[in-house]
Scaffold this motif. Structure first.
Motif, mmCIF file in Angstrom:
data_model
loop_
_atom_site.group_PDB
_atom_site.id
_atom_site.type_symbol
_atom_site.label_atom_id
_atom_site.label_comp_id
_atom_site.label_asym_id
_atom_site.label_seq_id
_atom_site.Cartn_x
_atom_site.Cartn_y
_atom_site.Cartn_z
ATOM 1 N N TYR A 98 30.226 28.531 38.710
ATOM 2 C CA TYR A 98 29.607 28.772 37.404
ATOM 3 C C TYR A 98 29.504 27.418 36.701
ATOM 4 N N ALA A 99 28.252 26.980 36.393
ATOM 5 C CA ALA A 99 28.061 25.608 35.899
ATOM 6 C C ALA A 99 27.298 25.583 34.575
ATOM 7 N N HIS A 100 27.375 24.396 33.926
ATOM 8 C CA HIS A 100 26.687 24.070 32.666
ATOM 9 C C HIS A 100 27.236 24.860 31.477
ATOM 10 N N ALA A 101 28.474 25.350 31.578
ATOM 11 C CA ALA A 101 29.048 26.159 30.500
ATOM 12 C C ALA A 101 29.343 25.295 29.267
ATOM 13 N N SER A 102 29.294 25.933 28.116
ATOM 14 C CA SER A 102 29.670 25.242 26.885
ATOM 15 C C SER A 102 31.179 25.274 26.685
ATOM 16 N N LYS A 103 31.841 26.292 27.245
ATOM 17 C CA LYS A 103 33.279 26.431 27.076
ATOM 18 C C LYS A 103 33.864 27.075 28.334
ATOM 19 N N ARG A 104 34.987 26.507 28.804
ATOM 20 C CA ARG A 104 35.724 27.084 29.936
ATOM 21 C C ARG A 104 36.955 27.804 29.396
ATOM 22 N N LEU A 105 37.190 29.049 29.871
ATOM 23 C CA LEU A 105 38.269 29.875 29.335
ATOM 24 C C LEU A 105 39.398 30.125 30.329
ATOM 25 N N VAL A 106 39.312 29.564 31.539
ATOM 26 C CA VAL A 106 40.352 29.774 32.552
ATOM 27 C C VAL A 106 40.793 28.427 33.105
ATOM 28 N N LYS A 107 42.004 28.427 33.703
ATOM 29 C CA LYS A 107 42.571 27.205 34.269
ATOM 30 C C LYS A 107 42.748 27.348 35.775
ATOM 31 N N VAL A 108 42.932 26.210 36.423
ATOM 32 C CA VAL A 108 43.155 26.202 37.873
ATOM 33 C C VAL A 108 44.438 26.977 38.201
ATOM 34 N N GLY A 109 44.360 27.823 39.210
ATOM 35 C CA GLY A 109 45.505 28.630 39.630
ATOM 36 C C GLY A 109 45.559 30.000 38.976
ATOM 37 N N GLN A 110 44.714 30.212 37.973
ATOM 38 C CA GLN A 110 44.719 31.501 37.278
ATOM 39 C C GLN A 110 44.015 32.561 38.122
ATOM 40 N N VAL A 111 44.585 33.755 38.124
ATOM 41 C CA VAL A 111 43.983 34.881 38.826
ATOM 42 C C VAL A 111 43.055 35.613 37.869
ATOM 43 N N VAL A 112 41.814 35.848 38.311
ATOM 44 C CA VAL A 112 40.838 36.558 37.480
ATOM 45 C C VAL A 112 40.391 37.821 38.210
ATOM 46 N N VAL A 113 39.968 38.817 37.441
ATOM 47 C CA VAL A 113 39.485 40.069 38.016
ATOM 48 C C VAL A 113 37.979 40.154 37.829
ATOM 49 N N ARG A 114 37.369 40.980 38.645
ATOM 50 C CA ARG A 114 35.924 41.132 38.591
ATOM 51 C C ARG A 114 35.485 41.613 37.201
ATOM 52 N N GLY A 115 34.496 40.931 36.619
ATOM 53 C CA GLY A 115 33.992 41.284 35.297
ATOM 54 C C GLY A 115 34.715 40.615 34.156
ATOM 55 N N GLN A 116 35.766 39.813 34.442
ATOM 56 C CA GLN A 116 36.517 39.145 33.378
ATOM 57 C C GLN A 116 35.725 37.965 32.828
ATOM 58 N N LYS A 117 35.744 37.791 31.514
ATOM 59 C CA LYS A 117 35.071 36.655 30.890
ATOM 60 C C LYS A 117 35.831 35.378 31.215
ATOM 61 N N ILE A 118 35.126 34.398 31.784
ATOM 62 C CA ILE A 118 35.782 33.156 32.190
ATOM 63 C C ILE A 118 35.189 31.923 31.501
ATOM 64 N N ALA A 119 33.988 32.092 30.911
ATOM 65 C CA ALA A 119 33.343 30.934 30.257
ATOM 66 C C ALA A 119 32.238 31.443 29.339
ATOM 67 N N GLU A 120 31.552 30.459 28.674
ATOM 68 C CA GLU A 120 30.410 30.779 27.825
ATOM 69 C C GLU A 120 29.243 29.875 28.192
ATOM 70 N N VAL A 121 28.033 30.438 28.091
ATOM 71 C CA VAL A 121 26.818 29.699 28.471
ATOM 72 C C VAL A 121 26.651 28.460 27.588
ATOM 73 N N GLY A 122 26.178 27.377 28.231
ATOM 74 C CA GLY A 122 25.900 26.138 27.504
ATOM 75 C C GLY A 122 24.827 25.345 28.219
ATOM 76 N N SER A 123 24.780 24.057 27.942
ATOM 77 C CA SER A 123 23.783 23.173 28.557
ATOM 78 C C SER A 123 24.409 21.819 28.828
#
Length: 305
Positions: free
Chosen positions: A250-275
């Motif tokens: 997932y690239a070009h995000a304005s904000k990243r909401l997760v860190k390396v090593g974090q477990v995420v589930v399908r459909g979880q918000k991980i970032a926000e669109v940016g440029s």
């Protein structure tokens, strides 16, 4: 055989000689007397049985019968207890098979009303024309053992099938198949295209979704974050490892909401669109890689209707 007789009344000792014939006659006489004595006693016991019948003798006979009856009752109780225990185990197995069957029906996409696991199956038929007979105690025990063996076998097979279907379902859930953003079309597809910066033909390794800045970006499948940082070309970028060497990007995000090593589930918000990075405007660049090689995301994503 010689027998020497000595007595004070005899002037000299006398000798008696017993031949084989004499010995046979004596043995026969002894056996005959024994048989006659036994027959006589047997006759007397039968003839005067009523006189010989005493409370002591009667209580002895009753005691023997009671002991045999108690042994039979004890064996019957032990057998019934063992059968009851086995029946309880079989009922537990049936409950487990019902739950496994219901889960298998769900995993395979069957409708719940097609298999009513909480109800006994209907049975019937015409009256039997051949003579019937009751099952003996031994036959009943054999039938229970046979049914128990069948239940064990079916339980093992259904359990194995349940595990396989569950693994298959988990594998599908681990594939990046959920849309990472609420969009119905790609602004730029996978494959060769005209590069917006150079105007030359170039290979686009993912798909682009145009969206306003701040639009939620969701994980396309469950996994572990293996990259969450700023990239010179991809800007704010997140890579999620889904196992089996599948990675979504997932690239070009304005904000990243997760860190390396974090477990995420399908459909979880991980970032926000940016440029951010090499971008001409707000959008999400999404990639699917297998063994490090880019794959066409449209093969995995379920586009909304």
């Amino acid at each position: 055989m010689n027998i020497i007789l000595i007595s004070n009344n005899l002037a000299k000792a006398r000798t008696l000689t017993l031949t084989t014939k004499h010995l046979v006659l004596l043995a026969g006489a002894f056996l005959s007397s024994s048989v006659l004595l036994a027959m006589g006693l047997n006759y007397l016991s039968l003839r005067y049985a009523d006189k010989l019948d005493s409370p002591t003798l009667r209580s002895l006979v009753l005691s023997v019968h009671q002991e045999e009856h108690q042994k039979a009752q004890s064996y019957l109780r032990d057998s019934l207890n063992a059968m009851a225990i086995r029946m309880g185990q079989m009922q537990a197995q049936l409950l487990r098979l019902d739950s496994v069957g219901a889960r298998l029906a769900e995993l395979s996409g069957m409708k719940p009303q097609e298999f009513l696991f909480n109800q006994s199956p209907g049975q019937g038929g015409a009256l039997p024309t051949l003579p019937t007979q009751d099952l003996s105690f031994v036959e009943m025990g054999n039938k229970i053992q046979e049914l128990s063996a069948i239940l064990d076998d079916r339980s093992d097979k259904l359990g194995a099938l349940d595990s396989l279907l569950m693994q298959d379902r988990l594998k599908k859930k681990m594939l990046p198949s959920v849309m990472p953003i609420e969009a119905k079309w790609y602004s730029s597809g996978f494959g060769v295209r005209i590069d917006p910066f150079t105007g030359r033909s170039a290979f686009h390794e993912g798909v682009d979704f145009t969206a306003t800045t701040g639009t939620p970006i969701k994980a396309a499948a469950s996994g572990v974050v293996v990259y969450s940082d700023y990239h010179p070309e991809y800007g704010n970028m997140i890579d999620v490892d889904h196992g089996n060497e599948f990675v979504s990007r997932y690239a070009h995000a304005s904000k990243r909401l997760v860190k390396v090593g974090q477990v995420v589930v399908r459909g979880q918000k991980i970032a926000e669109v940016g440029s951010t990075g090499r971008s001409t405007g707000p959008h999400l660049h999404f990639e699917v890689r297998h063994k490090g090689l880019p794959q066409n995301p449209s093969r995995f994503l379920k586009m909304p209707g």
